[in-house]
Design a protein around this motif. Structure first.
Motif, PDB file in Angstrom:
ATOM      1  N   PRO A  42      33.522 -69.015 -63.020  1.00 31.16           N
ATOM      2  CA  PRO A  42      33.042 -67.735 -62.496  1.00 31.16           C
ATOM      3  C   PRO A  42      33.942 -67.154 -61.419  1.00 31.16           C
ATOM      4  O   PRO A  42      34.690 -67.874 -60.761  1.00 31.16           O
ATOM      5  CB  PRO A  42      31.672 -68.095 -61.912  1.00 31.16           C
ATOM      6  CG  PRO A  42      31.777 -69.534 -61.585  1.00 31.16           C
ATOM      7  CD  PRO A  42      32.712 -70.128 -62.580  1.00 31.16           C
ATOM      8  N   VAL A  43      33.852 -65.860 -61.252  1.00 21.90           N
ATOM      9  CA  VAL A  43      34.482 -65.160 -60.140  1.00 21.90           C
ATOM     10  C   VAL A  43      33.356 -64.888 -59.156  1.00 21.90           C
ATOM     11  O   VAL A  43      32.350 -64.271 -59.511  1.00 21.90           O
ATOM     12  CB  VAL A  43      35.116 -63.836 -60.615  1.00 21.90           C
ATOM     13  CG1 VAL A  43      35.679 -63.052 -59.444  1.00 21.90           C
ATOM     14  CG2 VAL A  43      36.181 -64.111 -61.663  1.00 21.90           C
ATOM     15  N   VAL A  44      33.491 -65.388 -57.940  1.00 24.91           N
ATOM     16  CA  VAL A  44      32.416 -65.242 -56.960  1.00 24.91           C
ATOM     17  C   VAL A  44      32.690 -64.085 -56.026  1.00 24.91           C
ATOM     18  O   VAL A  44      33.842 -63.809 -55.681  1.00 24.91           O
ATOM     19  CB  VAL A  44      32.191 -66.547 -56.164  1.00 24.91           C
ATOM     20  CG1 VAL A  44      31.741 -67.660 -57.089  1.00 24.91           C
ATOM     21  CG2 VAL A  44      33.441 -66.966 -55.436  1.00 24.91           C
ATOM     22  N   ALA A  45      31.641 -63.381 -55.635  1.00 29.06           N
ATOM     23  CA  ALA A  45      31.774 -62.235 -54.739  1.00 29.06           C
ATOM     24  C   ALA A  45      32.012 -62.667 -53.298  1.00 29.06           C
ATOM     25  O   ALA A  45      32.718 -61.989 -52.555  1.00 29.06           O
ATOM     26  CB  ALA A  45      30.514 -61.372 -54.820  1.00 29.06           C
ATOM     27  N   GLU A  46      31.413 -63.778 -52.905  1.00 26.75           N
ATOM     28  CA  GLU A  46      31.569 -64.295 -51.551  1.00 26.75           C
ATOM     29  C   GLU A  46      31.759 -65.793 -51.595  1.00 26.75           C
ATOM     30  O   GLU A  46      31.229 -66.468 -52.463  1.00 26.75           O
ATOM     31  CB  GLU A  46      30.324 -63.994 -50.707  1.00 26.75           C
ATOM     32  CG  GLU A  46      30.161 -62.557 -50.334  1.00 26.75           C
ATOM     33  CD  GLU A  46      28.993 -62.374 -49.371  1.00 26.75           C
ATOM     34  OE1 GLU A  46      28.594 -63.343 -48.695  1.00 26.75           O
ATOM     35  OE2 GLU A  46      28.487 -61.260 -49.312  1.00 26.75           O
TER      36      GLU A  46
END
Length: 78
Positions: A42-46
Motif C-alpha cells: 500500500p501507499v500510505v497517506a501518513e
C-alpha cells in the motif's frame, strides 16, 4: 451478503510463504472465497509502512462461509 477478511501480512521466509499461499488459496476457494487484493504494497497517506508488509483482502459469499474458513485445518507440509 458478502463478508471480507482484511489482513496485513509480513513475509519472513519466501519459501514457506509460497507454500502457505498455495495451501491458503485452496482453502479459501473451498469456502467460496476469492482474492480481491493479494500481496499489495500500500501507499500510505501518513507515517510509514514496513517494506516487507503486504495487504490481502478476501471476499466470501457470506459471514457464515467466512467464519467456517479458519476452522479448516491446513494440510501439514511434507
Amino acid at each position: 451478503m458478502a463478508a471480507y477478511v482484511i489482513s496485513e501480512v509480513e513475509m519472513l521466509d519466501e519459501t514457506q510463504g509460497r507454500r502457505y499461499r498455495e495451501l491458503a488459496a485452496g482453502s479459501i476457494a473451498r469456502h467460496g472465497g476469492r482474492y480481491l487484493v493479494r500481496g499489495a504494497a500500500p501507499v500510505v497517506a501518513e507515517g510509514t509502512w514496513p517494506a516487507s508488509a503486504r495487504i490481502v483482502i478476501v471476499e466470501f459469499p457470506s459471514m457464515e462461509r467466512l467464519r467456517a474458513w479458519p476452522d479448516e485445518p491446513l494440510p501439514q507440509a511434507p
